[in-house]
Design a protein around this motif. Structure first.
Motif, PDB file in Angstrom:
ATOM      1  N   GLN A   1       0.821  -1.212   0.000  1.00 28.23           N
ATOM      2  CA  GLN A   1       0.000   0.000   0.000  1.00 28.23           C
ATOM      3  C   GLN A   1       0.864   1.275   0.000  1.00 28.23           C
ATOM      4  OE1 GLN A   1      -0.710  -2.813   1.784  1.00 28.23           O
ATOM      5  NE2 GLN A   1      -2.671  -2.585   2.850  1.00 28.23           N
ATOM      6  N   ILE A   2       1.994   1.223   0.704  1.00 30.21           N
ATOM      7  CA  ILE A   2       2.870   2.398   0.733  1.00 30.21           C
ATOM      8  C   ILE A   2       3.468   2.639  -0.657  1.00 30.21           C
ATOM      9  CG2 ILE A   2       5.000   3.375   1.721  1.00 30.21           C
ATOM     10  CD1 ILE A   2       4.389   1.783   4.292  1.00 30.21           C
TER      11      ILE A   2
ATOM     12  N   ALA B   1       0.854   4.077  -2.848  1.00 26.55           N
ATOM     13  CA  ALA B   1       0.486   5.450  -2.494  1.00 26.55           C
ATOM     14  C   ALA B   1       1.574   6.444  -2.883  1.00 26.55           C
ATOM     15  CB  ALA B   1       0.169   5.544  -1.003  1.00 26.55           C
TER      16      ALA B   1
ATOM     17  N   ALA C   1       4.944  18.832   2.431  1.00 23.86           N
ATOM     18  CA  ALA C   1       4.444  18.457   3.761  1.00 23.86           C
ATOM     19  C   ALA C   1       5.235  19.142   4.863  1.00 23.86           C
ATOM     20  CB  ALA C   1       4.499  16.943   3.941  1.00 23.86           C
TER      21      ALA C   1
ATOM     22  N   PRO D   1       2.182  21.265   6.490  1.00 22.19           N
ATOM     23  CA  PRO D   1       1.753  19.935   6.947  1.00 22.19           C
ATOM     24  C   PRO D   1       0.234  19.737   6.941  1.00 22.19           C
ATOM     25  CG  PRO D   1       2.700  21.238   8.745  1.00 22.19           C
ATOM     26  CD  PRO D   1       3.008  21.966   7.481  1.00 22.19           C
TER      27      PRO D   1
ATOM     28  N   ILE E   1      -1.149  18.962   3.386  1.00 21.91           N
ATOM     29  CA  ILE E   1      -0.922  17.592   2.921  1.00 21.91           C
ATOM     30  C   ILE E   1      -1.747  16.594   3.737  1.00 21.91           C
ATOM     31  CG2 ILE E   1       0.830  15.761   2.699  1.00 21.91           C
ATOM     32  CD1 ILE E   1       0.954  17.858   0.495  1.00 21.91           C
ATOM     33  N   ALA E   2      -1.879  16.846   5.038  1.00 21.95           N
ATOM     34  CA  ALA E   2      -2.705  15.961   5.863  1.00 21.95           C
ATOM     35  C   ALA E   2      -4.156  15.977   5.381  1.00 21.95           C
ATOM     36  CB  ALA E   2      -2.628  16.371   7.334  1.00 21.95           C
TER      37      ALA E   2
ATOM     38  N   ALA F   1      -4.375  14.001   2.168  1.00 19.22           N
ATOM     39  CA  ALA F   1      -4.284  12.559   2.402  1.00 19.22           C
ATOM     40  C   ALA F   1      -5.589  12.003   2.961  1.00 19.22           C
ATOM     41  CB  ALA F   1      -3.131  12.241   3.356  1.00 19.22           C
ATOM     42  N   ALA F   2      -6.375  12.867   3.578  1.00 17.56           N
ATOM     43  CA  ALA F   2      -7.628  12.421   4.181  1.00 17.56           C
ATOM     44  C   ALA F   2      -8.796  12.459   3.201  1.00 17.56           C
ATOM     45  CB  ALA F   2      -7.951  13.272   5.410  1.00 17.56           C
TER      46      ALA F   2
ATOM     47  N   GLU G   1      -4.702   8.528  -1.972  1.00 22.01           N
ATOM     48  CA  GLU G   1      -3.611   7.762  -1.374  1.00 22.01           C
ATOM     49  C   GLU G   1      -2.337   8.521  -1.682  1.00 22.01           C
ATOM     50  OE1 GLU G   1      -4.473   3.908  -0.422  1.00 22.01           O
ATOM     51  OE2 GLU G   1      -6.162   5.216   0.009  1.00 22.01           O
ATOM     52  N   ILE G   2      -1.759   9.099  -0.633  1.00 24.52           N
ATOM     53  CA  ILE G   2      -0.586   9.963  -0.782  1.00 24.52           C
ATOM     54  C   ILE G   2       0.423   9.608   0.301  1.00 24.52           C
ATOM     55  CG2 ILE G   2       0.222  12.345  -0.485  1.00 24.52           C
ATOM     56  CD1 ILE G   2      -2.424  13.300  -1.611  1.00 24.52           C
ATOM     57  N   ILE G   3       1.678   9.456  -0.081  1.00 23.51           N
ATOM     58  CA  ILE G   3       2.744   9.308   0.908  1.00 23.51           C
ATOM     59  C   ILE G   3       3.773  10.410   0.647  1.00 23.51           C
ATOM     60  CG2 ILE G   3       4.664   7.872   1.732  1.00 23.51           C
ATOM     61  CD1 ILE G   3       2.085   6.744   2.650  1.00 23.51           C
ATOM     62  N   PRO G   4       3.953  11.331   1.598  1.00 25.03           N
ATOM     63  CA  PRO G   4       4.867  12.461   1.378  1.00 25.03           C
ATOM     64  C   PRO G   4       6.304  12.106   1.713  1.00 25.03           C
ATOM     65  CG  PRO G   4       3.698  12.731   3.449  1.00 25.03           C
ATOM     66  CD  PRO G   4       3.228  11.422   2.864  1.00 25.03           C
TER      67      PRO G   4
ATOM     68  N   THR H   1       3.540  14.348   9.365  1.00 26.52           N
ATOM     69  CA  THR H   1       2.665  14.236   8.197  1.00 26.52           C
ATOM     70  C   THR H   1       2.849  12.897   7.499  1.00 26.52           C
ATOM     71  OG1 THR H   1       3.049  16.585   7.934  1.00 26.52           O
ATOM     72  CG2 THR H   1       1.815  15.494   6.194  1.00 26.52           C
ATOM     73  N   PHE H   2       4.063  12.369   7.544  1.00 21.79           N
ATOM     74  CA  PHE H   2       4.323  11.059   6.934  1.00 21.79           C
ATOM     75  C   PHE H   2       3.500   9.980   7.632  1.00 21.79           C
ATOM     76  CE2 PHE H   2       7.023   7.144   6.955  1.00 21.79           C
ATOM     77  CZ  PHE H   2       6.881   6.820   5.615  1.00 21.79           C
TER      78      PHE H   2
ATOM     79  N   ALA I   1       0.864  10.454   9.553  1.00 21.80           N
ATOM     80  CA  ALA I   1      -0.566  10.738   9.374  1.00 21.80           C
ATOM     81  C   ALA I   1      -1.044  10.223   8.022  1.00 21.80           C
ATOM     82  CB  ALA I   1      -0.827  12.240   9.494  1.00 21.80           C
ATOM     83  N   ALA I   2      -0.199  10.391   6.990  1.00 20.20           N
ATOM     84  CA  ALA I   2      -0.570   9.920   5.664  1.00 20.20           C
ATOM     85  C   ALA I   2      -0.634   8.393   5.631  1.00 20.20           C
ATOM     86  CB  ALA I   2       0.422  10.438   4.617  1.00 20.20           C
ATOM     87  N   LEU I   3       0.327   7.742   6.285  1.00 20.29           N
ATOM     88  CA  LEU I   3       0.312   6.272   6.376  1.00 20.29           C
ATOM     89  C   LEU I   3      -0.976   5.790   7.047  1.00 20.29           C
ATOM     90  CD1 LEU I   3       3.830   5.118   7.590  1.00 20.29           C
ATOM     91  CD2 LEU I   3       2.712   4.568   5.441  1.00 20.29           C
TER      92      LEU I   3
ATOM     93  N   ALA J   1      -3.714   7.109   7.164  1.00 23.40           N
ATOM     94  CA  ALA J   1      -4.918   7.394   6.386  1.00 23.40           C
ATOM     95  C   ALA J   1      -5.082   6.464   5.189  1.00 23.40           C
ATOM     96  CB  ALA J   1      -4.896   8.849   5.902  1.00 23.40           C
ATOM     97  N   LEU J   2      -4.073   5.645   4.893  1.00 26.77           N
ATOM     98  CA  LEU J   2      -4.196   4.697   3.781  1.00 26.77           C
ATOM     99  C   LEU J   2      -5.334   3.714   4.072  1.00 26.77           C
ATOM    100  CD1 LEU J   2      -0.534   3.667   2.919  1.00 26.77           C
ATOM    101  CD2 LEU J   2      -1.999   5.287   1.720  1.00 26.77           C
ATOM    102  N   ALA J   3      -6.028   3.314   3.039  1.00 23.03           N
ATOM    103  CA  ALA J   3      -7.087   2.318   3.206  1.00 23.03           C
ATOM    104  C   ALA J   3      -6.504   1.059   3.820  1.00 23.03           C
ATOM    105  CB  ALA J   3      -7.715   2.002   1.848  1.00 23.03           C
TER     106      ALA J   3
END
Lengths: 142, 142, 142, 142
Positions: A55-56, A59, A78, A82, A85-86, A89-90, A95-98, D83-84, D86-88, D90-92
């Motif tokens: 998933q990472i 993303a 980010a 921050p 980007i948060a 991602a929500a 699907e975002i990984i910074p 933020t990293f 938080a983004a993780l 938030a992944l499905a």
């Protein structure tokens, strides 16, 4: 005709990215290659890469396509903004990984997809993503 | 040592399943191989296989592992008890597709993962899943 | 004072349900015990019980509490009115499995929770759920 | 044969973690033990532990397996790169709690699962997780 990413190219990108990781002695990696719509074309996950790595990797790739820049650049955004980007991602289905390791793939200057790599440091992940794309003769952007 | 599925085996399963589809002249396929916990090891999606195919292939595989039987058997359960399977599929995090094409992979009699194939009829999808496993010398169950 | 389910009782219910399964030579089982609010108190899953069994066991239990009847009765409702049960199962956060094996637990005539068992046929699952409750001296309803 | 976590070991880990909490006079605890794929093997929740504790305990465990490090280390990553993480999170399907109390379980040096504890401070939760693993003779990592 508009170029697109063939399965064979995606497989090459994934295999070559993982081979680069072995050459550099990195931790076990996972690589995801998606098309221009952000849908999976190929995934490869080495034994020992932890459960969430697919998933990472995805993303990192879909986030790059989602914002039109590499996941390294999203990581820089980010650091500066921050909450922005948060919030991104929500978003539903965003699907975002910074963090570095996700780059946009281009053929003849056109976006055809993206690759995301995860497992080691994000700098090393990106080295492998770029090596994978280069092995397949695919340009990168972002 | 208890057996587990190596990335090389997963890649072989995916490549061989797709090669079987080409040999039989099937529609473009997508193949997902997951480990015993249902986490992706390899995905390959042919050009022309539609956007949702990766999720369908994964859900054939993870559904088989989730219930401990092939997705063909889940399809038979769905014909007999449609509301039961609909309720199962609606559980949070339950990814189930009640149609042939998802089979459990075993090495030395132990579950090591599953493969799911989608793109053509479910009977043809299953033929390719079984061919893929056979090419990698991996047994199937369910 | 209103009675409630102690952790020790929940552990006994789970252990005794599994022991009943071993006595009867059933397939590997998973047992979930929830409180009156439907929140987990105890789970036990035998080696070999497939990946989705915890969610199924929980949904048999929470479904019974959700509708105020056993999951066997919900299964009968599903046979008579499949679309009604399918719609219920699709409600946000509604976890329902319309098959025997989930029963409401009572102490001094008051609902204190529910137990759900899955792994073998739903009739056998229910036998184990009832045996588990009986071992802990907890009444059942629904 | 490769080791795996038996139900008896998981029950021991959960019971011993809770016993440690009683010995130290901690708040009511919830313990979740999952297998290497992140699927529940055992849960125990003490009376008075609040409703969401099972999900938190599970997410400490599955998050540790998802990233391959303890939930304490994920907490440190969250402090450095909020933020990293938080983004993780938030992944499905990504269940991650960035706070101590979730540790990876190993037998003969191989990952066989994880345990997550919640209810008191995260430092105390971790003490109980480690005590639970030690009681079962299972090593910890991460």
């Amino acid at each position: 005709m508009m170029p697109s990413l063939a399965l064979e190219q995606a497989n090459t990108i994934a295999s070559a990215a993982i081979a680069k990781g072995r050459e550099l002695g990195l931790k076990p990696l996972c690589v995801a290659v998606v098309d221009a719509g952000g849908h999976l074309v190929a995934v490869q996950r080495e034994t020992g890469a932890s459960n969430l790595r697919p998933q990472i990797a995805m993303a990192k790739a879909t986030g790059a396509l989602g914002l039109g820049v590499s996941s390294r650049k999203i990581g820089e955004m980010a650091a500066e903004r921050p909450t922005f980007i948060a919030a991104l991602a929500a978003l539903a289905d965003a699907e975002i990984i910074p963090a570095a390791g996700g780059v946009i793939l281009c053929i003849e200057g056109q976006k055809v997809g993206a690759v995301g790599v995860t497992g080691d440091t994000s700098d090393n992940d990106e080295i492998c993503a770029l090596a994978g794309a280069a092995s397949a003769g695919v340009e990168t952007a972002g």
